[in-house]
Design a protein around this motif. Sequence first.
Motif, PDB file in Angstrom:
ATOM      1  N   HIS A  95       0.835  -1.202   0.000  1.00  0.00           N
ATOM      2  CA  HIS A  95       0.000   0.000   0.000  1.00  0.00           C
ATOM      3  C   HIS A  95       0.870   1.252   0.000  1.00  0.00           C
ATOM      4  N   PRO A  96       0.394   2.348  -0.597  1.00  0.00           N
ATOM      5  CA  PRO A  96       1.074   3.635  -0.416  1.00  0.00           C
ATOM      6  C   PRO A  96       0.929   4.102   1.028  1.00  0.00           C
ATOM      7  N   LEU A 140      -0.125  -0.493  -4.146  1.00  0.00           N
ATOM      8  CA  LEU A 140       1.084   0.124  -4.717  1.00  0.00           C
ATOM      9  C   LEU A 140       1.822  -0.920  -5.538  1.00  0.00           C
ATOM     10  N   GLU A 146      -0.256   3.814  -8.166  1.00  0.00           N
ATOM     11  CA  GLU A 146      -1.272   3.592  -7.146  1.00  0.00           C
ATOM     12  C   GLU A 146      -2.547   3.098  -7.831  1.00  0.00           C
TER      13      GLU A 146
END
Length: 736
Positions: A316-317, A345, A351
């Motif tokens: 994940h970001p 991500l 994204e």
Amino acid sequence: MNHYDRKPGSAAGGADESPMLPRWTRRLGMRLALLVALVLAAVIGVLALLAAEEFSSDAAGERELQAKALAQNIAAVTADDLLAENYASVEGVLVRSVSFPGVTGVWVSDRRGKVAAHVVRRGDEPPEVRLEPADLALPAEPRPMTVIDGGRLYAWHPITAGTLLGWARVEYSLEKIASIRRHIWAESLAAGLLAILASTALLLVFTRRPMRAIRRAADFAETLDARRGEQIPLERGSAEIEMLTRALNLASARLSAQEAAEAARARLAAILEATTDFVATADAEGRVLYYNAAARGMLGIGGDEDIRALRIPDTHPAWANDLVLGEGIPTAIREGVWGGETALLSRDGREIPVSQVIIAHKAPDGSVAFLSTIARDVTERKNLETQFRQAQKMEAVGRLAGGVAHDFNNMLTVINGYAEMLLGRMKPADPSRSEIAAIREAGERAASLTQQLLAFSRRQVVAPQVLSLNEIVSRTDKMLRRLIGEDVDLVTILAPALGPVRVDPGQMEQVIMNLAVNARDAMPDGGKLTIETADVEIAESYAREHAVAVPPGPYVLLAVSDTGCGMDAETLPRVFEPFFTTKGQGKGTGLGLSTVYGIVKQNAGYVWVYSEPGRGTTFKIYFPLAAETVEPLSGDDALRGETGGNETILLVEDDSAVRAFSIRVLRDRGYAVLEAKDGDEALAICDEYEGPIHLMITDVIMPGMSGRELAEHLARVCPNVKVLYVSGYTDNAIVH
């Protein structure tokens, strides 16, 4: 039949082995024997080669020393005879010299290479004096040297007596050395062959029993599924083989119990691998345990890549990690499940917006056994939402800009009109002339801004024409080169036989000019400006990939690219907003690209921009392909005649200032003017006025009755009255 006898098709029996090899070469023991034999052969071969080469090197070195010594001796002995030209004595020396073992020829020449004496000997034959004249190719420098050529060794030595008199050359044969080397090779290989045979036989004897046990274990392992708990007897004598046998027996015992569970897991895995949604599991500490095929594809992870080192935050970001770790997982542990919109991500830095569900799976004691998650890619939905919001924003700004431009046009009409009237009355030397001129100039600049606002809001009157964009680009070429300057290289790439489009030619020139100015300002140190046209076919996939709402079909592309400073991700979404600019104070109005956007939209086109900081910017404009044929472009010359007359004009204008100014101008030109502030008043004047009304000048947008509606009513009352529409903007009220 014994369970442990080899069956056709077994792993040891060889149904799955290569049919190209004999059966005896497919056995491990035989392969080990062959491997040892090959290693021994390689070692013996290398040793034999080294021995032969060492002998050859030593023998050749000894020959070289002998040749040098003999050539030196001949040079010393024949120096006086050569000086006295006593060639018979020189031949005698050469005859004696050629009798040394290995010598096949000797020469003596003068310093120019002309042979004075030459004696050869072949095998056991007596020396032979060669009388034919010949010249030798002499060494470059007068010093002793040796050369090996074609299996023969040549030694040179200069003959001197205070000065260079000539050369002595001796030829040795190296054939005997080569013969001895071959003999060494043959003896070494024979000894090596005997060693290989002996070692191979011993290896086969010692590996026979372990190999038989391994084959028996392999047979058992291949049919393990069908044995359902059967055991294989232990083969004593080898600890490794005993360990293998015990392991196989344990696997056989457990297989039956695991069979049902494996089938259930296989069905579940097939479902998970087939779904297009992101599916993953992780342990209670956040270590990733499983990704399905869709998850690996979204994240850019290979199908065979090890994922054991990955953790939940790696997928994940940063902002999504705060949501997942801070809210999602705690809620799932507390309530069992959590859902929300997050993002994944990928390895390339993208994204991917997703709608995600997190589930906490509990052990019997209430602790978290593992976590699972399912996420669905919502990129397409987000793109559609973004396009809708952007369209709404641009429409709202356009309506505001159009309304402001309309009001400004009314005020500027009065300001610029009176300034023009005053300048017309003033003498050139009038001290106030420069101030009035400044007022007019400022008014004209303001009027230009309102025109750009009208273009952005798509409220200009357009005159569409079927044309080729190539002609528009060609017409603006010279003007563009003056505009962008000499430090910018202008390149045009025009597609031959370009399809026609239906657009306003003047507005297209303005689009190209505005984009060229924008590109020039982005390249203060010079660069390259490329204008390109092409026929393209837009597919649905292209529109989805570039997040543009372009219906599929044939289009004509106009692309303008520069090699300038480019724009970052924060600037790019705002490039078409009016008054937005990244230029310094006084260097831009922020309406150039807004005008481009409005013109393109008003001409039924689509515009898309791509930019990277430091790489440059590309604007791509798509116009629908026109079905009609290209029309010749009209010229710029307009018919001009004398203004003024004595006819009667009905002026209808709701703005009192504009109406007063217009009356003043018309009456100064000699016209009789009737004025009305709206449509109802205008119709009342027509009913009451007894004389002829030759022309009605009316605003288009007015409170109550519009200019067009007024004209329709007037046509029924006074059918011979002509109508002239004027307005700050038309909003298509007349055109449509």
